[in-house]
Design a protein around this motif. Sequence first.
Motif, PDB file in Angstrom:
ATOM      1  N   ILE A 140       0.853  -1.193   0.000  1.00 18.69           N
ATOM      2  CA  ILE A 140       0.000   0.000   0.000  1.00 18.69           C
ATOM      3  C   ILE A 140       0.885   1.239   0.000  1.00 18.69           C
ATOM      4  N   ILE A 141       0.658   2.131  -0.980  1.00 20.63           N
ATOM      5  CA  ILE A 141       1.505   3.313  -1.130  1.00 20.63           C
ATOM      6  C   ILE A 141       0.639   4.565  -1.221  1.00 20.63           C
ATOM      7  N   PRO A 142       0.728   5.479  -0.226  1.00 20.48           N
ATOM      8  CA  PRO A 142       0.063   6.776  -0.349  1.00 20.48           C
ATOM      9  C   PRO A 142       0.923   7.699  -1.215  1.00 20.48           C
ATOM     10  N   VAL A 143       0.279   8.496  -2.061  1.00 20.37           N
ATOM     11  CA  VAL A 143       1.029   9.358  -2.977  1.00 20.37           C
ATOM     12  C   VAL A 143       0.409  10.747  -2.990  1.00 20.37           C
ATOM     13  N   HIS A 144       1.243  11.769  -2.784  1.00 27.09           N
ATOM     14  CA  HIS A 144       0.776  13.159  -2.829  1.00 27.09           C
ATOM     15  C   HIS A 144       1.802  14.004  -3.582  1.00 27.09           C
ATOM     16  N   ASN A 145       1.395  14.491  -4.753  1.00 30.27           N
ATOM     17  CA  ASN A 145       2.244  15.386  -5.561  1.00 30.27           C
ATOM     18  C   ASN A 145       3.658  14.829  -5.754  1.00 30.27           C
ATOM     19  N   ARG A 146       3.723  13.583  -6.235  1.00 36.07           N
ATOM     20  CA  ARG A 146       5.020  12.923  -6.429  1.00 36.07           C
ATOM     21  C   ARG A 146       5.257  12.590  -7.900  1.00 36.07           C
ATOM     22  N   ALA A 147       4.655  13.341  -8.794  1.00 40.64           N
ATOM     23  CA  ALA A 147       4.764  13.004 -10.213  1.00 40.64           C
ATOM     24  C   ALA A 147       6.212  12.930 -10.674  1.00 40.64           C
ATOM     25  N   GLY A 148       7.066  13.746 -10.073  1.00 34.22           N
ATOM     26  CA  GLY A 148       8.449  13.793 -10.523  1.00 34.22           C
ATOM     27  C   GLY A 148       9.311  12.658 -10.019  1.00 34.22           C
ATOM     28  N   ILE A 149       8.906  11.978  -8.951  1.00 37.82           N
ATOM     29  CA  ILE A 149       9.789  10.974  -8.358  1.00 37.82           C
ATOM     30  C   ILE A 149       9.144   9.622  -8.106  1.00 37.82           C
ATOM     31  N   VAL A 150       7.814   9.534  -8.169  1.00 34.43           N
ATOM     32  CA  VAL A 150       7.171   8.261  -7.833  1.00 34.43           C
ATOM     33  C   VAL A 150       7.530   7.157  -8.823  1.00 34.43           C
ATOM     34  N   GLY A 151       7.973   7.531 -10.027  1.00 27.33           N
ATOM     35  CA  GLY A 151       8.318   6.533 -11.032  1.00 27.33           C
ATOM     36  C   GLY A 151       9.389   5.569 -10.569  1.00 27.33           C
TER      37      GLY A 151
END
Length: 207
Positions: free
Chosen positions: A10-21
Amino acid sequence: AETIQQITIIIPVHNRAGIVGKTLESIRQQSFRPLSVILVDNNSTDNTHELLRQWKAAVEAPDMQVTVTSESIPGATAARNRGLGLATTPYVMFFDSDDVMPAGHVADVVRGLRDNGLPDIGAFDAVIRTDSGAVMPKPFRRGDVMFNHLFHGVLSTQRMVVKTSVIRGCGGWNASLRVWDDLELGVRLLSRGAGVKRLELTAPVTI
């Protein structure tokens, strides 16, 4: 005997478009299958949600189940609880959207759980990579688990796997907290008698 056929990350994501990859790529490379991944977009204002959906479309397969959902209550704790509510596997792991796991990580965790009789919680080592590139080991310390969690955070977010029924039974994450939420969760789990075993990993996660 009880076995582990599948596990959920389970991964919460907030404004990580630049690094979540980078995080998602480390998930895609996991050797253990089948794998369930729940990605929870937490009020992102960039294109994070679209990136998560694109990743789901690219990697989803019979042995890679991906759920993309949203949580409007701000904070990683609320987002993790949203993912926890959707999990259908006996164990869950929580990961953050700027961390990386080795390709054999989930396989190591599942093997460790089986070898230790399927404990309530499996805990393991990690390393912290600082902005300067330095690496700081974060070992699981033997001895009194409560003491070592209070002073060394041995049950921090990315360093444990927990039975889904056990974390749900203690109420999940405290969504009112913005800091020290994993410290508080670990104390609550241990106070309720959750058993902990140290799991041996081939390589630690990088947080």
